[in-house]
Enzyme design. Sequence first.
Site, PDB file in Angstrom:
ATOM      1  N   ARG A 131      19.613  31.140 -61.121  1.00 38.71           N
ATOM      2  CA  ARG A 131      18.033  31.638 -60.819  1.00 38.71           C
ATOM      3  C   ARG A 131      17.370  30.493 -60.701  1.00 38.71           C
ATOM      4  O   ARG A 131      17.385  29.791 -61.893  1.00 38.71           O
ATOM      5  CB  ARG A 131      17.989  32.901 -61.508  1.00 38.71           C
ATOM      6  CG  ARG A 131      18.816  34.141 -61.277  1.00 38.71           C
ATOM      7  CD  ARG A 131      18.541  35.175 -62.357  1.00 38.71           C
ATOM      8  NE  ARG A 131      19.209  36.240 -62.003  1.00 38.71           N
ATOM      9  CZ  ARG A 131      20.418  36.590 -62.863  1.00 38.71           C
ATOM     10  NH1 ARG A 131      20.897  35.736 -63.697  1.00 38.71           N
ATOM     11  NH2 ARG A 131      21.337  37.655 -62.531  1.00 38.71           N
TER      12      ARG A 131
ATOM     13  N   LYS B 156      19.074  37.465 -66.972  1.00 39.25           N
ATOM     14  CA  LYS B 156      18.597  38.483 -67.268  1.00 39.25           C
ATOM     15  C   LYS B 156      18.869  39.006 -68.266  1.00 39.25           C
ATOM     16  O   LYS B 156      20.267  39.176 -68.774  1.00 39.25           O
ATOM     17  CB  LYS B 156      18.534  39.464 -65.955  1.00 39.25           C
ATOM     18  CG  LYS B 156      17.796  38.840 -64.457  1.00 39.25           C
ATOM     19  CD  LYS B 156      17.867  39.550 -63.441  1.00 39.25           C
ATOM     20  CE  LYS B 156      17.025  39.238 -62.375  1.00 39.25           C
ATOM     21  NZ  LYS B 156      16.970  40.117 -61.222  1.00 39.25           N
TER      22      LYS B 156
ATOM     23  N   HIS C 209      16.491  31.249 -54.319  1.00 41.90           N
ATOM     24  CA  HIS C 209      17.256  32.145 -54.234  1.00 41.90           C
ATOM     25  C   HIS C 209      18.245  32.012 -52.927  1.00 41.90           C
ATOM     26  O   HIS C 209      19.446  32.544 -52.898  1.00 41.90           O
ATOM     27  CB  HIS C 209      16.831  33.526 -54.095  1.00 41.90           C
ATOM     28  CG  HIS C 209      17.333  34.471 -55.208  1.00 41.90           C
ATOM     29  ND1 HIS C 209      17.001  34.125 -56.557  1.00 41.90           N
ATOM     30  CD2 HIS C 209      17.800  35.755 -55.187  1.00 41.90           C
ATOM     31  CE1 HIS C 209      17.878  35.073 -57.274  1.00 41.90           C
ATOM     32  NE2 HIS C 209      18.146  36.074 -56.440  1.00 41.90           N
TER      33      HIS C 209
ATOM     34  N   ARG D  71      20.987  30.094 -54.049  1.00 42.47           N
ATOM     35  CA  ARG D  71      21.848  31.116 -54.808  1.00 42.47           C
ATOM     36  C   ARG D  71      22.840  31.959 -53.759  1.00 42.47           C
ATOM     37  O   ARG D  71      24.159  32.177 -53.889  1.00 42.47           O
ATOM     38  CB  ARG D  71      21.076  31.861 -55.871  1.00 42.47           C
ATOM     39  CG  ARG D  71      21.926  32.783 -56.622  1.00 42.47           C
ATOM     40  CD  ARG D  71      20.962  33.695 -57.694  1.00 42.47           C
ATOM     41  NE  ARG D  71      21.146  34.532 -58.260  1.00 42.47           N
ATOM     42  CZ  ARG D  71      22.059  34.840 -59.338  1.00 42.47           C
ATOM     43  NH1 ARG D  71      22.464  33.630 -59.777  1.00 42.47           N
ATOM     44  NH2 ARG D  71      22.481  35.781 -59.943  1.00 42.47           N
TER      45      ARG D  71
ATOM     46  N   HIS E 191      25.811  38.719 -62.609  1.00 43.99           N
ATOM     47  CA  HIS E 191      25.409  39.938 -62.587  1.00 43.99           C
ATOM     48  C   HIS E 191      26.014  40.990 -63.376  1.00 43.99           C
ATOM     49  O   HIS E 191      26.984  40.984 -63.729  1.00 43.99           O
ATOM     50  CB  HIS E 191      25.845  40.391 -61.110  1.00 43.99           C
ATOM     51  CG  HIS E 191      25.283  39.716 -60.121  1.00 43.99           C
ATOM     52  ND1 HIS E 191      25.785  39.454 -58.672  1.00 43.99           N
ATOM     53  CD2 HIS E 191      23.962  39.237 -59.944  1.00 43.99           C
ATOM     54  CE1 HIS E 191      24.838  39.051 -57.911  1.00 43.99           C
ATOM     55  NE2 HIS E 191      23.650  38.786 -58.616  1.00 43.99           N
TER      56      HIS E 191
ATOM     57  N   TYR F 275      27.479  40.048 -51.081  1.00 42.77           N
ATOM     58  CA  TYR F 275      28.025  38.895 -50.538  1.00 42.77           C
ATOM     59  C   TYR F 275      29.247  39.072 -49.614  1.00 42.77           C
ATOM     60  O   TYR F 275      29.675  38.338 -48.711  1.00 42.77           O
ATOM     61  CB  TYR F 275      28.207  37.870 -51.570  1.00 42.77           C
ATOM     62  CG  TYR F 275      26.886  37.652 -52.248  1.00 42.77           C
ATOM     63  CD1 TYR F 275      25.704  36.964 -51.577  1.00 42.77           C
ATOM     64  CD2 TYR F 275      26.661  37.918 -53.600  1.00 42.77           C
ATOM     65  CE1 TYR F 275      24.646  36.749 -52.434  1.00 42.77           C
ATOM     66  CE2 TYR F 275      25.530  37.842 -54.465  1.00 42.77           C
ATOM     67  CZ  TYR F 275      24.458  36.976 -53.658  1.00 42.77           C
ATOM     68  OH  TYR F 275      23.026  36.911 -54.279  1.00 42.77           O
TER      69      TYR F 275
END
Length: 326
Positions: A153, A177, A272, A275, A298, A307
């Site tokens: 990120r 995150k 992004h 990514r 994630h 994806y």
Amino acid sequence: MTSLDTALDEYSAYVRTERAYSEHTVAAYAADLADLITYAESRGAVDAHDLDLGLLRDWLWSATERGLARASIARHAASARGFTAWLARRGLAEHDAGARLRAPRPARMLPRVVSQTALEGAIRRLEERAAGADPIAERDVAIAELLYASALRVSELVGLDLGDVDRERRTVRVMGKGSKERVVPYGAPAARAIDRYLEHARPSILEAASASASNSASNSATKSVPAPSGPTSGGSAVFLGVRCGRMGVRSVHRLVAEMLAEIPGTGPSGPHALRHTAATHLLDGGADLRAVQEFLGHASLGTTQIYTHVSAERLKQSYRTAHPRA
């Protein structure tokens, strides 16, 4: 009784400290809930106990009438649900008014994916700019290579410190995150670009900024005015701006957008996109979905599964293009 404004201040502090949400997320929640409070007060609701499901639904409907996108309305609903659940847990409301609040699902668009050939061409153009030993161009190559190699990120990239890069093992340690730390590998092309940047370009950026600061101080002394403060050193930041401060998110966005500008395709063209591209290329190459989940950081496998849809769409497109009976 607790006013809605006071409750919002306490809730913002809660999600910032106890839930460790990013400042961007906290600001987004606060903006949504400030809009809710303004609407509630227009309906005569000023206390946490005054919130009910009907008022919340009317608020979302008013947002629809104002032309807000479905994604924004869905976020409004999520913000309200988190707020009312917290109010109920704290005893500031008799029940969770938002427990049954629903909003239309946002239209989920597949992320932009750049082909391997197109991406190699874009990086090659950056390398051509760096061939003259331009330190900023060498930095840009390292950024592009690392974003693609490790699927970082942009916040993770700009937050990297020198101690986070293990050049021997070819890994970077990032804080993702929710303050979740992970270690991500990078490959040989990124290793070459990072080594060149750290050994040559970064010291050159520091030296140029130091010389500029010295000249400014000398000129100021000659004119008998206070010398300006020197450029921020950037501390231990890996990627530096021209004034030696830690490189910002907007600068990286601008770099990647310019890098991808000549490549056909729709959708966002910021960091992004690299990514998304890295994740899709991993799955196309046979990587396990759970391994990609760990790679991307994630929390939910469901987030990573988008994806697989991207890979399927790419397969369909190739089929329609190449198969004689498509």
